[in-house]
Design an enzyme around this catalytic site. Structure first.
Site, PDB file in Angstrom:
ATOM      1  N   ASN A  57       0.806  -1.221   0.000  1.00 35.56           N
ATOM      2  CA  ASN A  57       0.000   0.000   0.000  1.00 35.56           C
ATOM      3  C   ASN A  57       0.844   1.278   0.000  1.00 35.56           C
ATOM      4  OD1 ASN A  57      -2.390   1.379  -0.027  1.00 35.56           O
ATOM      5  ND2 ASN A  57      -2.883   1.049   2.142  1.00 35.56           N
ATOM      6  N   HIS A 142     -14.795  -4.160  10.714  1.00 39.11           N
ATOM      7  CA  HIS A 142     -14.357  -2.840  11.164  1.00 39.11           C
ATOM      8  C   HIS A 142     -15.537  -1.921  11.407  1.00 39.11           C
ATOM      9  CE1 HIS A 142      -9.954  -2.435   9.733  1.00 39.11           C
ATOM     10  NE2 HIS A 142     -10.194  -3.675  10.071  1.00 39.11           N
ATOM     11  N   ARG A 167     -14.135  -4.955  15.476  1.00 44.20           N
ATOM     12  CA  ARG A 167     -13.112  -4.004  15.874  1.00 44.20           C
ATOM     13  C   ARG A 167     -13.766  -2.633  15.967  1.00 44.20           C
ATOM     14  NH1 ARG A 167      -7.827  -1.736  12.525  1.00 44.20           N
ATOM     15  NH2 ARG A 167      -9.222  -0.069  11.902  1.00 44.20           N
ATOM     16  N   TYR A 179      -6.968   7.641  13.611  1.00 44.86           N
ATOM     17  CA  TYR A 179      -6.753   6.446  12.795  1.00 44.86           C
ATOM     18  C   TYR A 179      -8.018   5.575  12.797  1.00 44.86           C
ATOM     19  CZ  TYR A 179      -5.993   1.662  11.720  1.00 44.86           C
ATOM     20  OH  TYR A 179      -6.176   0.414  11.190  1.00 44.86           O
ATOM     21  N   ASP A 230      -7.430  -1.335  17.668  1.00 45.98           N
ATOM     22  CA  ASP A 230      -6.091  -1.161  17.082  1.00 45.98           C
ATOM     23  C   ASP A 230      -5.487   0.154  17.567  1.00 45.98           C
ATOM     24  OD1 ASP A 230      -3.862  -1.039  15.471  1.00 45.98           O
ATOM     25  OD2 ASP A 230      -4.926  -1.426  13.587  1.00 45.98           O
ATOM     26  N   HIS A 232      -2.573   1.153  16.616  1.00 49.00           N
ATOM     27  CA  HIS A 232      -1.818   1.615  15.445  1.00 49.00           C
ATOM     28  C   HIS A 232      -0.489   2.280  15.794  1.00 49.00           C
ATOM     29  CE1 HIS A 232      -1.964   2.581  11.008  1.00 49.00           C
ATOM     30  NE2 HIS A 232      -2.516   1.395  11.072  1.00 49.00           N
ATOM     31  N   GLU A 256      -4.402  -4.244  19.584  1.00 52.54           N
ATOM     32  CA  GLU A 256      -3.437  -4.440  18.490  1.00 52.54           C
ATOM     33  C   GLU A 256      -2.433  -3.295  18.410  1.00 52.54           C
ATOM     34  OE1 GLU A 256      -5.477  -4.766  14.764  1.00 52.54           O
ATOM     35  OE2 GLU A 256      -3.696  -4.207  13.632  1.00 52.54           O
ATOM     36  N   GLU A 282       1.280  -6.876  11.677  1.00 50.66           N
ATOM     37  CA  GLU A 282       0.855  -6.654  10.286  1.00 50.66           C
ATOM     38  C   GLU A 282       1.988  -6.078   9.436  1.00 50.66           C
ATOM     39  OE1 GLU A 282      -2.510  -4.044  10.999  1.00 50.66           O
ATOM     40  OE2 GLU A 282      -1.387  -2.313  10.353  1.00 50.66           O
ATOM     41  N   ARG A 303      -0.054 -11.279  13.806  1.00 44.64           N
ATOM     42  CA  ARG A 303      -0.916 -10.691  12.771  1.00 44.64           C
ATOM     43  C   ARG A 303      -0.342 -10.778  11.361  1.00 44.64           C
ATOM     44  NH1 ARG A 303      -5.082  -8.327  12.111  1.00 44.64           N
ATOM     45  NH2 ARG A 303      -4.384  -6.243  11.572  1.00 44.64           N
ATOM     46  N   HIS A 332      -3.704 -10.147   9.269  1.00 46.49           N
ATOM     47  CA  HIS A 332      -4.092  -8.849   8.732  1.00 46.49           C
ATOM     48  C   HIS A 332      -4.989  -9.060   7.506  1.00 46.49           C
ATOM     49  CE1 HIS A 332      -2.435  -4.866   6.828  1.00 46.49           C
ATOM     50  NE2 HIS A 332      -3.529  -4.625   7.518  1.00 46.49           N
ATOM     51  N   ASP A 336      -6.232  -3.190   1.601  1.00 54.19           N
ATOM     52  CA  ASP A 336      -5.049  -3.159   0.737  1.00 54.19           C
ATOM     53  C   ASP A 336      -4.474  -4.559   0.523  1.00 54.19           C
ATOM     54  OD1 ASP A 336      -4.620  -2.068   3.547  1.00 54.19           O
ATOM     55  OD2 ASP A 336      -2.573  -2.664   3.099  1.00 54.19           O
ATOM     56  N   GLU A 359      -8.923 -10.988  10.101  1.00 54.14           N
ATOM     57  CA  GLU A 359      -9.502  -9.668   9.822  1.00 54.14           C
ATOM     58  C   GLU A 359     -10.186  -9.699   8.459  1.00 54.14           C
ATOM     59  OE1 GLU A 359      -6.570  -6.546   9.588  1.00 54.14           O
ATOM     60  OE2 GLU A 359      -8.093  -4.970   9.729  1.00 54.14           O
ATOM     61  N   TRP A 422       1.978   7.234  12.178  1.00 51.27           N
ATOM     62  CA  TRP A 422       0.585   7.240  11.733  1.00 51.27           C
ATOM     63  C   TRP A 422      -0.049   5.925  12.122  1.00 51.27           C
ATOM     64  CZ3 TRP A 422      -1.790   3.983   8.080  1.00 51.27           C
ATOM     65  CH2 TRP A 422      -3.184   4.219   7.958  1.00 51.27           C
TER      66      TRP A 422
HETATM   67  C1  CS2 Z   1      -4.610  -1.807   9.821  1.00 52.96           C
HETATM   68  C2  CS2 Z   1      -4.666  -1.293   8.476  1.00 52.96           C
HETATM   69  O1  CS2 Z   1      -6.225  -3.365   9.361  1.00 52.96           O
HETATM   70  C3  CS2 Z   1      -5.467  -2.941  10.208  1.00 52.96           C
HETATM   71  O2  CS2 Z   1      -5.364  -3.369  11.313  1.00 52.96           O
HETATM   72  O3  CS2 Z   1      -3.779  -1.337  10.764  1.00 52.96           O
HETATM   73  O4  CS2 Z   1      -5.809  -0.525   8.339  1.00 52.96           O
HETATM   74  C4  CS2 Z   1      -3.447  -0.521   7.997  1.00 52.96           C
HETATM   75  O5  CS2 Z   1      -3.489   0.780   8.448  1.00 52.96           O
HETATM   76  C5  CS2 Z   1      -3.408  -0.590   6.510  1.00 52.96           C
HETATM   77  O6  CS2 Z   1      -3.377  -1.917   6.116  1.00 52.96           O
HETATM   78  C6  CS2 Z   1      -2.222   0.167   5.952  1.00 52.96           C
HETATM   79  O7  CS2 Z   1      -2.088  -0.076   4.609  1.00 52.96           O
HETATM   80 MG    MG Z   2      -3.685  -2.723  12.361  1.00 53.23          MG
END
Ligand code: CS2
Ligand code: MG
Length: 422
Positions: A57, A142, A167, A179, A230, A232, A256, A282, A303, A332, A336, A359, A422
């Protein structure tokens, strides 16, 4: 390519259940039906072909070049049945091991080869891995909302749709663009602009707010549904330990990416302070990224995905290693990761004995049309389909209608302007 007795495809194999499958061609197809995907298609002289996902991605073109310039030329003429040998050739042969680009390129080849072998045998891929360990694959969806109430409602919609695990990500009061919070409800796509969107982050505001969200979720929906979150990579280890402790009453399935994981030691501090289950990986590419986390039992779920970690050949090695410490998988599966990865993951999940959860972030209708697939969802579980191979194809004519659309992931800064994760 020079022929020698050491060249694997120079000897005709005998006594095998499938005849040699010489790789005749390999091509990279880039398409953007709503978002970018990089797909590798490998064709054999027997007419059997396989496809693999190589999407990275926001950095798609780097894997395209890696495959086209460095991998495809060494694949031509090889015997597609020799999945392990080709994996080792690409991993050891690169000399420059690991990393997201190399391992995605290897993954694309590996998944395409498993697809080919399973098709040649007329078997679903899970049968080659060791057969079914379960009747369905539990997935989490999600749910996200800008406010606490929006998020509660979004979680409710997933529960109504039959999800057993959800989630929850929410906008944070005082934080613009947190995020995981999309502009629409169904599809969240972070890679949203040609140049990275700048977002502003405050861990203090997030940590003040998040326990209220999970308290409200448990009050409204009880404790039967699995809830995930998450972080992140935003917190320091100590902050993550504090948050994990405060979330304990709400019994999360997992927290996560509580902190960034380049330093695996960081999880020791989190682990020693909280019993909230931890998931990470991930962004990992090999077993080496998770070795200490696993053997010191610092996490509960790994993950790493088929596409990030060099395909099924390497991912199952990670899962077997993790099983020794009773650590489960939680692949994961954001948008993407293409439907090809989703299909391969569902075969892996159907087999892997230490399965935890998968996921599942739905793709758009355009993406689903470009990648016809055998997998399906019902009652919170997914099924890979029982046809030969991994069950996902690419409609090349349709794919050609969606040219590459350069987009990057956002970046985050703290409120004083300092660059953050991020
Ligand atoms: C992520 C994703 O799915 C998740 O848990 O953290 O949304 C991640 O930000 C993207 O795969 C980035 O490309
Ligand atoms: Mg994640």
């Amino acid at each position: 390519m020079s022929q020698s007795v050491f060249t694997p495809h120079s000897k005709a194999s005998q006594g095998s259940s499938i005849p040699p499958l010489k790789i005749r061609s390999a091509r990279v197809i880039v398409t953007s039906p709503g978002r970018n995907f990089v797909t590798l298609k490998i064709e054999t002289d027997q007419g059997v072909y396989g496809i693999g996902d190589a999407t990275l991605n926001g950095r798609e073109k780097s894997v395209v070049a890696y495959l086209e310039d460095h991998v495809i030329p060494v694949l031509i003429g090889r015997d597609a049945r020799r999945i392990e040998d080709i994996w080792q050739y690409l991993y050891r042969g690169a000399y420059w091991r690991r990393g997201p680009v190399t391992m995605r390129a290897i993954a694309a080849v590996d998944v395409a080869l498993w697809d080919i072998k399973a098709k040649a045998l007329g078997a679903p891929l899970y049968d080659l891995l060791g057969g079914k360990s379960r009747e369905g694959v539990m997935v989490y969806g999600h749910a996200n909302g800008e406010t606490l109430e929006d998020t509660l409602e979004a979680v409710g919609r997933y529960i109504e749709a039959g999800y057993k695990a959800v989630r929850a990500q929410s906008g944070v009061p005082g934080v613009d663009l947190a995020y995981g919070v999309g502009r629409g409800d169904l599809y969240y796509e972070p890679a949203d602009a040609q140049l990275p969107t700048e977002t502003v982050w405050s861990t203090r505001k997030y940590m003040n707010y998040l326990p209220n969200l999970f308290e409200a979720l448990r009050k409204r929906y009880g404790f039967d549904v699995e809830l995930l979150h998450d972080g992140h990579h935003r917190m320091t280890p100590l902050e993550a330990a504090q948050l994990g402790k405060r979330l304990e009453p709400y019994q999360l399935f997992w927290l996560e990416d509580a902190t960034q994981a380049e330093n695996q030691d960081a999880f020791r501090l989190i682990r020693s302070h909280t019993t909230t289950p931890l998931a990470v990986g991930e962004v990992f590419n090999t077993i080496w990224d998770a070795k200490d986390l696993i053997q010191e039992q610092l996490i509960d779920y790994i993950r790493t995905s088929v596409v990030a970690a060099g395909g099924l050949t390497h991912l199952r090695r990670i899962a077997d290693f993790a099983s020794v410490w009773q650590i489960k998988t939680g692949c994961h599966g954001a948008t993407d990761l293409s439907p090809v990865t989703m299909g391969a993951a569902l075969h892996f999940d159907t087999w892997v004995p230490n399965f935890g959860i998968q996921e599942y972030m739905r793709h758009t209708a355009e993406t689903d049309a470009v990648f016809p697939h055998a997998y399906s969802f019902s009652d919170g579980l997914m099924h890979p389909g029982d046809g030969p191979g991994h069950g996902v194809d690419l409609d090349e004519a349709l794919a050609a209608k969606y040219p590459y659309d350069p987009r990057q992931l956002p970046v985050a800064r703290l409120e004083d302007g300092t660059m953050w994760n991020w």
